[in-house]
Design a protein around this motif. Structure first.
Motif, PDB file in Angstrom:
ATOM      1  N   GLY A 170      16.340  36.351  64.878  1.00  0.00           N
ATOM      2  CA  GLY A 170      17.553  37.135  65.063  1.00  0.00           C
ATOM      3  C   GLY A 170      17.940  37.156  66.530  1.00  0.00           C
ATOM      4  O   GLY A 170      17.704  36.193  67.279  1.00  0.00           O
ATOM      5  N   ASP A 171      18.511  38.279  66.975  1.00  0.00           N
ATOM      6  CA  ASP A 171      18.962  38.404  68.365  1.00  0.00           C
ATOM      7  C   ASP A 171      18.446  39.717  68.954  1.00  0.00           C
ATOM      8  O   ASP A 171      19.200  40.681  69.138  1.00  0.00           O
ATOM      9  CB  ASP A 171      20.486  38.357  68.427  1.00  0.00           C
ATOM     10  N   PRO A 172      17.151  39.766  69.246  1.00  0.00           N
ATOM     11  CA  PRO A 172      16.605  41.012  69.794  1.00  0.00           C
ATOM     12  C   PRO A 172      17.201  41.364  71.156  1.00  0.00           C
ATOM     13  O   PRO A 172      17.320  42.553  71.489  1.00  0.00           O
ATOM     14  CB  PRO A 172      15.104  40.737  69.885  1.00  0.00           C
ATOM     15  N   GLU A 173      17.570  40.360  71.939  1.00  0.00           N
ATOM     16  CA  GLU A 173      18.136  40.638  73.267  1.00  0.00           C
ATOM     17  C   GLU A 173      19.396  41.491  73.158  1.00  0.00           C
ATOM     18  O   GLU A 173      19.561  42.501  73.859  1.00  0.00           O
ATOM     19  CB  GLU A 173      18.442  39.320  73.971  1.00  0.00           C
ATOM     20  N   GLU A 174      20.287  41.085  72.261  1.00  0.00           N
ATOM     21  CA  GLU A 174      21.520  41.845  72.070  1.00  0.00           C
ATOM     22  C   GLU A 174      21.226  43.230  71.521  1.00  0.00           C
ATOM     23  O   GLU A 174      21.842  44.235  71.929  1.00  0.00           O
ATOM     24  CB  GLU A 174      22.458  41.104  71.115  1.00  0.00           C
ATOM     25  N   ALA A 175      20.265  43.310  70.584  1.00  0.00           N
ATOM     26  CA  ALA A 175      19.943  44.606  69.988  1.00  0.00           C
ATOM     27  C   ALA A 175      19.443  45.588  71.038  1.00  0.00           C
ATOM     28  O   ALA A 175      19.854  46.764  71.056  1.00  0.00           O
ATOM     29  CB  ALA A 175      18.895  44.413  68.891  1.00  0.00           C
ATOM     30  N   ILE A 310      19.063  54.015  63.109  1.00  0.00           N
ATOM     31  CA  ILE A 310      18.770  52.756  62.425  1.00  0.00           C
ATOM     32  C   ILE A 310      18.043  51.834  63.405  1.00  0.00           C
ATOM     33  O   ILE A 310      18.519  51.602  64.528  1.00  0.00           O
ATOM     34  CB  ILE A 310      20.057  52.075  61.917  1.00  0.00           C
ATOM     35  N   VAL A 311      16.907  51.322  62.982  1.00  0.00           N
ATOM     36  CA  VAL A 311      16.135  50.408  63.832  1.00  0.00           C
ATOM     37  C   VAL A 311      16.780  49.033  63.768  1.00  0.00           C
ATOM     38  O   VAL A 311      16.878  48.423  62.695  1.00  0.00           O
ATOM     39  CB  VAL A 311      14.665  50.345  63.387  1.00  0.00           C
ATOM     40  N   LEU A 312      17.199  48.543  64.925  1.00  0.00           N
ATOM     41  CA  LEU A 312      17.896  47.264  65.001  1.00  0.00           C
ATOM     42  C   LEU A 312      16.944  46.104  65.271  1.00  0.00           C
ATOM     43  O   LEU A 312      17.182  44.989  64.804  1.00  0.00           O
ATOM     44  CB  LEU A 312      18.953  47.316  66.109  1.00  0.00           C
ATOM     45  N   ALA A 313      15.903  46.368  66.054  1.00  0.00           N
ATOM     46  CA  ALA A 313      15.011  45.277  66.454  1.00  0.00           C
ATOM     47  C   ALA A 313      13.675  45.847  66.888  1.00  0.00           C
ATOM     48  O   ALA A 313      13.575  47.010  67.301  1.00  0.00           O
ATOM     49  CB  ALA A 313      15.631  44.471  67.597  1.00  0.00           C
ATOM     50  N   PHE A 314      12.654  44.997  66.778  1.00  0.00           N
ATOM     51  CA  PHE A 314      11.331  45.297  67.325  1.00  0.00           C
ATOM     52  C   PHE A 314      10.954  44.231  68.341  1.00  0.00           C
ATOM     53  O   PHE A 314      11.249  43.047  68.154  1.00  0.00           O
ATOM     54  CB  PHE A 314      10.263  45.313  66.225  1.00  0.00           C
ATOM     55  N   ASP A 315      10.304  44.671  69.403  1.00  0.00           N
ATOM     56  CA  ASP A 315       9.658  43.771  70.356  1.00  0.00           C
ATOM     57  C   ASP A 315       8.176  44.139  70.328  1.00  0.00           C
ATOM     58  O   ASP A 315       7.803  45.268  70.671  1.00  0.00           O
ATOM     59  CB  ASP A 315      10.243  43.967  71.757  1.00  0.00           C
ATOM     60  N   ILE A 316       7.335  43.213  69.887  1.00  0.00           N
ATOM     61  CA  ILE A 316       5.934  43.529  69.575  1.00  0.00           C
ATOM     62  C   ILE A 316       5.009  42.596  70.346  1.00  0.00           C
ATOM     63  O   ILE A 316       5.278  41.397  70.483  1.00  0.00           O
ATOM     64  CB  ILE A 316       5.662  43.361  68.065  1.00  0.00           C
ATOM     65  N   VAL A 347      15.113  45.777  59.270  1.00  0.00           N
ATOM     66  CA  VAL A 347      15.217  45.389  60.683  1.00  0.00           C
ATOM     67  C   VAL A 347      15.626  43.923  60.742  1.00  0.00           C
ATOM     68  O   VAL A 347      15.011  43.070  60.093  1.00  0.00           O
ATOM     69  CB  VAL A 347      13.873  45.616  61.398  1.00  0.00           C
ATOM     70  N   GLN A 348      16.629  43.611  61.540  1.00  0.00           N
ATOM     71  CA  GLN A 348      17.210  42.268  61.526  1.00  0.00           C
ATOM     72  C   GLN A 348      16.671  41.338  62.602  1.00  0.00           C
ATOM     73  O   GLN A 348      16.790  40.119  62.482  1.00  0.00           O
ATOM     74  CB  GLN A 348      18.737  42.375  61.679  1.00  0.00           C
ATOM     75  N   SER A 349      16.107  41.884  63.675  1.00  0.00           N
ATOM     76  CA  SER A 349      15.673  41.042  64.793  1.00  0.00           C
ATOM     77  C   SER A 349      14.262  41.420  65.214  1.00  0.00           C
ATOM     78  O   SER A 349      13.905  42.609  65.249  1.00  0.00           O
ATOM     79  CB  SER A 349      16.627  41.190  65.985  1.00  0.00           C
TER      80      SER A 349
END
Length: 809
Positions: A170-175, A310-316, A347-349
């Protein structure tokens, strides 16, 4: 336990008692130590390292060899001369042998094996083995092991990081750029294990003939049988030269007995040197020191959340402590739950970094819920932290983020395909059954009085029927050779019918108490319209005669979705043959016939029928009466190979499991204000395992998983000192007993049949081992909410809570 709706068949869905139990309850089980498969068998004892990290300067075996009754002694020289390093799951310069060779890298690592006429003699002689060590600095902490100046475990490697991969979907940067909230959390999940009643046991026999070595090994190995080529590779033979026999009774495993294969190789080599079969049975201290364990994991989570929660993205960032060697199938713990890494949430990203780190601990491997306990401890702690940050109720926050019921099949950003489910309904059932609003209000009132009470929720997706292709994710896509991919969730079964119409089903899995034979009989009886008494089930594994494939084994909750599907396919073939045979006797077209109540009858004229056994008898006794071109065979072997289990894509997406069930759990706890002892007051749970094959057995599996999760949450931890000395007895390694496992459990079930298995069944029995630890952590934090305490690691007990409160004050 409310089982919901179930299958309409006569036996599938019934709570039938296990047919395996009478033999076990009367002492007639056939475990490996009950067998004397080979005459003249000798006994082995293993000399193990007392040091976590040391160079082997010399090994003196002469005194042991001269001891009366000793037949052979082998050490590092014999191992390196005859064996190759085990083939690893990825290319890394960290060779792994069944003993230390140049160095020892964990306390308990084998160094030598003594073979004698009996175990007592072997143990006595083992004490005379002299090993000279040059002690080296050790490192057991994951973060410390990654430092550039950390003690290097493997001189051939550039660092202690065995695997390091980064993925973006997906696009975590944008999220994260557009998020209203960025919420971070760091968590640590402990190393804990399985403690089966029966430890490892091996009987190995090395023989030579004109074609080379022929090795027979009896062991309580349970799979996955992908370890067979790994074992053969170390022995320098082809898989056809290795015969592996597993007895029908296995005294528990929960994943850990997949790690027995290094000892099979070691005892095979001992047999070669002794010239006779060799038996070794692990004792409890050996098991705790050096068998295997679930990995300990450090986790850094970051969530991008919008203004509505709403959770848009995770960075793990996962940092996995795999112990001294990257023992196959590791680094699989990092990837087994890859397809369901976002859990039950839309979650999309995702951005993910996964590192496997070697340290001076025992190597890791499968442990019930493999990879899921670690994942969900981080994910579900984060969901609570998001709720707390936003001032939202934890249940309501999850409701906002759940995948909708009409979204199935649902594709996750990492490649998982959730086959079926109704997550919002499960949460609503929890809410209503627990009286959630009233519970939270009463707990708030109790906390206002100074009582330490709280509740915690966990909502997890339970993967089952693993697609072994996920292991390939440890290797970058551009380094995976085309045509060399791995995938699959295949399972084999064989069914035959004798001349009296008795049906025998031979399974390619070896259970450890799950009741495979019981359920297999139920399925076959339904599929062929027979009474249970006319069906036999055999679960004894012999790789020379039992149908199997590299993915076979009793792991990853494979039986319900995969093996029962293979049984149905084999029964389809048997049914086809039986109806042709019966059509000769009835003068009817086979397509007009059905199998009901031990009869083959014309569907439109039930009074026109023959007994199933008479139709089978014609095949055996009068094959000349069959129509031209019809084989006189009542023997079928089927392999269920679901097309949904593919190799990882070039973009590193993978459907890491075939099926995805669900567990929602709400745990209420009370903490004693004087002793800080945690008491579980009530558990409310909803499970979805698709079609319920046997509610009695599945309920037992759920209770077992709850207790296993309880152990990891409050008791069990394989602790190491900074100097690398580990827990080694039950005096230090606490396992919950029946006394600690008594608490109210209100269990409910949703049945959402899987569209990708023949009976709609998914796996069950691992889910609560993944959800229960974090549910307890969430409940304890809720109970301590007035003290501004954050739970970031397990296990939790009085000492830990005392320290948390002391630091907070």
């Amino acid at each position: 336990m409310d089982e919901g709706t179930s299958a309409p068949d006569r036996f599938v869905g019934q709570a039938l008692a296990r047919i395996e139990d009478p033999a076990l309850l009367t002492g007639r089980g056939t475990f490996l130590d009950d067998l004397s498969p080979l005459p003249g068998t000798l006994h082995a004892a293993i000399v193990r390292s007392p040091h976590p990290h040391a160079r082997i300067v010399s090994v003196d075996l002469d005194r042991a060899r001269a001891h009366p009754g000793v037949a052979a002694v082998i050490g590092p020289d014999e191992v390196t001369a005859a064996l190759r390093p085990f083939p690893l799951s990825l290319q890394t310069p960290m060779p792994y042998y069944p003993t230390g060779t140049d160095k020892v890298r964990f306390v308990g690592e084998p160094v030598a094996v003594v073979v004698a006429t009996d175990r007592y003699t072997a143990e006595d002689a083992a004490e005379s083995v002299r090993v000279e060590y040059e002690l080296l600095p050790s490192v057991v902490d994951t973060a410390a092991a990654m430092e550039p100046d950390a003690p290097r475990l493997h001189d051939t490697a550039e660092s202690n990081i065995a695997s390091d991969r980064t993925f973006t979907f997906g696009d975590p940067e944008e999220a994260f750029t557009n998020a209203a909230h960025v919420i971070e959390g760091s968590y640590s999940f402990p190393r804990y294990s399985s403690t089966p009643m029966e430890c490892y046991a091996v009987v190995a026999d090395w023989q030579e003939d004109a074609s080379g070595p022929q090795i027979t090994a009896y062991s309580n190995f349970h799979g996955p049988f992908s370890m067979v080529p790994v074992l053969a590779g170390a022995l320098g033979i082809g898989p056809s030269q290795l015969r592996l026999v597993v007895p029908k009774d296995n005294g528990g495993s929960f994943g850990i007995k997949a790690g027995i294969y290094p000892y099979i190789a070691l005892m095979a080599l001992a047999s070669k040197h002794a010239g006779r079969p060799v038996r070794w049975t692990e004792d409890r201290i050996e098991h705790l020191l050096a068998s295997s364990a679930g990995s300990d994991r450090l986790m850094d989570w970051k969530a991008a959340v919008d203004a509505d929660g709403i959770v848009l993205a995770f960075d793990i960032d996962f940092q996995e402590n795999v112990g001294a060697y990257l023992r196959p199938p590791e680094p699989a713990t990092l990837y087994r739950c890859f397809g369901n890494i976002t859990g039950a949430y839309r979650v999309q990203s995702v951005r993910l970094r996964s590192r496997a780190v070697v340290t001076n601990k025992a190597p890791t491997g499968l442990n019930r819920g493999f990879g899921g306990q670690q994942l969900y401890f981080g994910l579900e702690r984060m969901m609570d932290k998001i709720a707390r940050t936003l001032g939202a109720d934890p249940l309501e926050l999850r409701q906002r983020n759940l995948i909708a019921a009409d979204a199935f099949p649902y594709a996750t950003p990492t490649g998982g395909i959730y086959d079926s489910g109704d997550y919002p309904r499960a949460l609503q059932m929890i809410k209503e059954s627990a009286g959630y609003a009233e519970l939270k209000a009463s707990q708030a009132e109790a906390r206002a009085r100074g009582e330490l009470v709280g509740s915690g929720l966990a909502f997890i997706v339970e993967p089952s029927a693993t697609n072994i292709g996920y292991v390939g994710l440890a290797t970058p896509a551009d380094k995976r050779p085309p045509g060399r991919d791995k995938s699959g969730s295949t399972e084999h079964v064989r069914i035959s019918v004798d001349l009296l119409g008795v049906v025998t089903v031979l399974l390619g899995t070896v259970p450890q108490g799950q009741g495979h034979a019981t359920v297999a009989r139920q399925v076959v009886a339904d599929q062929l319209g027979l009474p249970l008494e006319q069906v036999r089930a055999s679960v004894e594994m012999d790789t020379t005669s039992t149908p199997w494939t590299v993915t076979s084994g009793s792991y990853s909750s494979r039986f319900s979705p995969l093996l029962t599907s293979a049984i149905v396919e084999a029964c389809d073939r048997i049914r086809s043959s039986i109806t042709v045979s019966a059509s000769v006797l009835l003068g009817a077209d086979p397509s007009e016939l059905e199998l009901v109540d031990g009869l083959v009858r014309v569907a439109a004229e039930p009074e026109r029928n023959v007994k199933f056994r008479h139709a089978a008898g014609l095949m055996h006794w009068d094959p000349g009466a069959l129509p031209d071109g019809v084989e006189a065979s009542l023997y079928a072997e089927a392999a269920f190979t679901p097309p949904e289990a593919k190799a990882p894509s070039r973009t590193d997406q993978v459907n890491s499991s075939l099926c995805y069930g669900m567990v929602a759990e709400l745990v209420s706890v009370r903490i004693d204000p004087d002793t800080y002892e945690i008491s579980i007051e009530k558990v409310t749970a909803v499970h979805d395992a698709g079609t319920v094959l046997n509610p009695l057995l599945i309920e037992g599996q759920v209770h077992g998983a709850v207790v296993h999760g309880l152990g990891g949450a409050m008791y069990e931890e394989m602790a190491y000192t900074d100097a690398g000395q580990p827990t080694s007895t039950f005096m230090d390694y606490l396992v919950p007993t029946s006394a600690e496992s008594i608490f109210p459990l209100d269990g409910m079930r949703i049945v959402s049949p899987s569209p990708v298995t023949r009976l709609g069944a998914k796996g069950s029995g691992e889910g609560s081992s993944m959800s229960f630890p974090v549910a307890i952590a969430n409940a304890v934090e809720d109970a301590l909410s007035a003290h501004d305490v954050e739970i970031t690691k397990l296990p939790l007990h009085g000492n830990v809570i005392h320290d948390l409160l002391h630091r907070a004050s």
